[in-house]
Design a protein around this motif. Structure first.
Motif, short mmCIF file in Angstrom:
data_model
loop_
_atom_site.label_atom_id
_atom_site.label_comp_id
_atom_site.label_asym_id
_atom_site.label_seq_id
_atom_site.Cartn_x
_atom_site.Cartn_y
_atom_site.Cartn_z
N LEU A 219 -19.78 3.28 -4.70
CA LEU A 219 -20.21 4.14 -3.58
C LEU A 219 -19.39 5.42 -3.52
O LEU A 219 -19.55 6.21 -2.58
N GLY A 220 -18.47 5.59 -4.48
CA GLY A 220 -17.72 6.84 -4.54
C GLY A 220 -16.30 6.78 -4.02
O GLY A 220 -15.62 7.80 -3.89
N VAL A 221 -15.82 5.57 -3.68
CA VAL A 221 -14.45 5.44 -3.18
C VAL A 221 -13.56 4.82 -4.26
O VAL A 221 -12.73 3.98 -3.99
N GLY A 222 -13.77 5.25 -5.49
CA GLY A 222 -12.99 4.72 -6.61
C GLY A 222 -11.81 5.60 -6.93
O GLY A 222 -11.63 6.68 -6.35
N PRO A 223 -11.00 5.19 -7.89
CA PRO A 223 -9.82 5.98 -8.28
C PRO A 223 -10.23 7.25 -9.02
O PRO A 223 -11.16 7.25 -9.81
N VAL A 224 -9.52 8.33 -8.70
CA VAL A 224 -9.73 9.61 -9.39
C VAL A 224 -8.43 9.95 -10.10
O VAL A 224 -7.41 10.20 -9.46
N LEU B 127 -2.97 9.35 -9.73
CA LEU B 127 -4.16 9.44 -8.90
C LEU B 127 -4.05 10.68 -8.03
O LEU B 127 -2.94 11.12 -7.70
N THR B 128 -5.18 11.24 -7.65
CA THR B 128 -5.14 12.35 -6.70
C THR B 128 -4.65 11.83 -5.36
O THR B 128 -4.73 10.62 -5.07
N GLU B 129 -4.12 12.72 -4.54
CA GLU B 129 -3.59 12.32 -3.23
C GLU B 129 -4.64 11.59 -2.40
O GLU B 129 -4.39 10.54 -1.82
N ILE B 130 -5.84 12.18 -2.34
CA ILE B 130 -6.90 11.58 -1.52
C ILE B 130 -7.30 10.21 -2.05
O ILE B 130 -7.46 9.26 -1.28
N SER B 131 -7.44 10.11 -3.35
CA SER B 131 -7.81 8.83 -3.95
C SER B 131 -6.75 7.77 -3.70
O SER B 131 -7.06 6.63 -3.36
N ALA B 132 -5.48 8.14 -3.84
CA ALA B 132 -4.38 7.20 -3.61
C ALA B 132 -4.35 6.73 -2.17
O ALA B 132 -4.14 5.54 -1.88
N ILE B 133 -4.59 7.64 -1.24
CA ILE B 133 -4.60 7.27 0.19
C ILE B 133 -5.77 6.33 0.48
O ILE B 133 -5.60 5.31 1.17
N GLN B 134 -6.95 6.68 -0.03
CA GLN B 134 -8.13 5.84 0.22
C GLN B 134 -7.92 4.42 -0.30
O GLN B 134 -8.18 3.45 0.42
N LEU B 135 -7.44 4.30 -1.53
CA LEU B 135 -7.25 2.98 -2.12
C LEU B 135 -6.14 2.21 -1.42
O LEU B 135 -6.23 0.99 -1.26
N SER B 136 -5.11 2.89 -0.96
CA SER B 136 -4.02 2.23 -0.25
C SER B 136 -4.49 1.69 1.10
O SER B 136 -4.14 0.57 1.48
N VAL B 137 -5.29 2.49 1.80
CA VAL B 137 -5.82 2.05 3.10
C VAL B 137 -6.74 0.84 2.91
O VAL B 137 -6.67 -0.14 3.67
N PRO C 176 0.80 -1.23 0.00
CA PRO C 176 0.00 0.00 0.00
C PRO C 176 0.84 1.28 0.00
O PRO C 176 0.50 2.24 -0.69
N ILE C 177 1.93 1.27 0.77
CA ILE C 177 2.78 2.47 0.82
C ILE C 177 3.44 2.71 -0.53
O ILE C 177 3.46 3.83 -1.05
N CYS C 178 3.99 1.65 -1.11
CA CYS C 178 4.65 1.78 -2.41
C CYS C 178 3.65 2.16 -3.50
O CYS C 178 3.96 2.96 -4.39
N ALA C 179 2.44 1.59 -3.42
CA ALA C 179 1.41 1.92 -4.40
C ALA C 179 0.99 3.39 -4.28
O ALA C 179 0.79 4.07 -5.29
N TYR C 180 0.90 3.88 -3.05
CA TYR C 180 0.55 5.28 -2.85
C TYR C 180 1.61 6.20 -3.46
O TYR C 180 1.30 7.15 -4.19
N ILE C 181 2.88 5.90 -3.19
CA ILE C 181 3.97 6.73 -3.70
C ILE C 181 3.98 6.74 -5.23
O ILE C 181 4.09 7.80 -5.86
N SER C 182 3.85 5.55 -5.82
CA SER C 182 3.95 5.46 -7.28
C SER C 182 2.75 6.05 -7.99
O SER C 182 2.88 6.74 -9.00
N THR C 183 1.55 5.82 -7.46
CA THR C 183 0.36 6.31 -8.17
C THR C 183 0.10 7.79 -7.95
O THR C 183 -0.43 8.46 -8.84
#
Length: 203
Positions: A194-199, A65-75, A43-50
């Motif tokens: 539900l709205g928690v998809g990638p942006v 990905l936007t910062e918020i979207s990357a964090i949400q998907l990583s979590v 998740p950490i590496c995916a957040y950094i790269s995306t």
């Protein structure tokens, strides 16, 4: 130290499984000291790269990905990995008696086998720092194959069963693992709706 097993499983897995069987660490300690740490790699590496590196497909422009979207998907990925390891460990203990395991009364054995078998998958998360789809797919496919072999190799040692039964036991567990994977993918689709998809944004 529990993290030392991560390296031993690549160099001398047989000896490492024997050592793991003797430890009988509590599932909670195993989770905190091993699973929580290693499962965070992807998740950490995916957040950094995306969110910061981005990726391209063919000759298209750089995509991020936007910062918020990357964090949400990583979590969400992190939580799914933790639940998946626990579910697989539970399945190992649940099916233990069916396959003649002598160690089914030790609740930590199933979780330990699941957690340590997933080590290659955890470490493969580093590949996400290089966000090229075909490269990531190859690394995770190789990691999944080695994880499956580790589980097959560790079943007779950790659960105390005959080597011949490990084939059927391992096959059943791989089926469970696939069900868990499909379930998480299905859950991802629901969450995206539900709205928690990638942006996506252009790099």
């Amino acid at each position: 130290m529990l993290l030392s097993h991560a390296f031993g499983l690549f160099t001398h897995p047989g000896q490492e499984w024997a050592s793991i069987r003797k430890e009988h660490e509590s599932p909670m300690k195993l989770y905190v000291a091993y699973v929580l740490a290693l499962a965070a790699i992807a998740p950490i590496c995916a957040y950094i790269s995306t969110a910061h590196f981005g990726w391209t497909i063919g000759n298209e422009r750089l995509i991020k990905l936007t910062e918020i979207s990357a964090i949400q998907l990583s979590v969400l990925t992190y939580v799914a990995m933790l639940v998946g390891v626990f579910a697989l460990g539970y399945a190992i203990n649940w099916m233990a008696k069916t396959y003649g395991a002598k160690e089914e009364h030790v609740p930590s054995n199933g979780v330990a086998l699941a957690a340590y078998s997933c080590t290659p998958m955890f470490l493969a998360g580093f590949a996400l720092l290089y966000p090229v789809p075909w490269f990531n797919a190859f690394v995770f496919l190789a990691a999944a194959a080695y994880s499956a072999w580790l589980m097959y190799d560790g079943l007779p040692i950790v659960m105390g069963i005959e080597k011949e039964r490990a084939v059927m036991y391992g096959g059943a567990l791989l089926t469970v693992a696939l069900v868990i994977l499909v379930t998480t993918r299905g859950g991802s689709v629901i969450l995206w709706n539900l709205g928690v998809g990638p942006v996506f944004i252009s790099g």
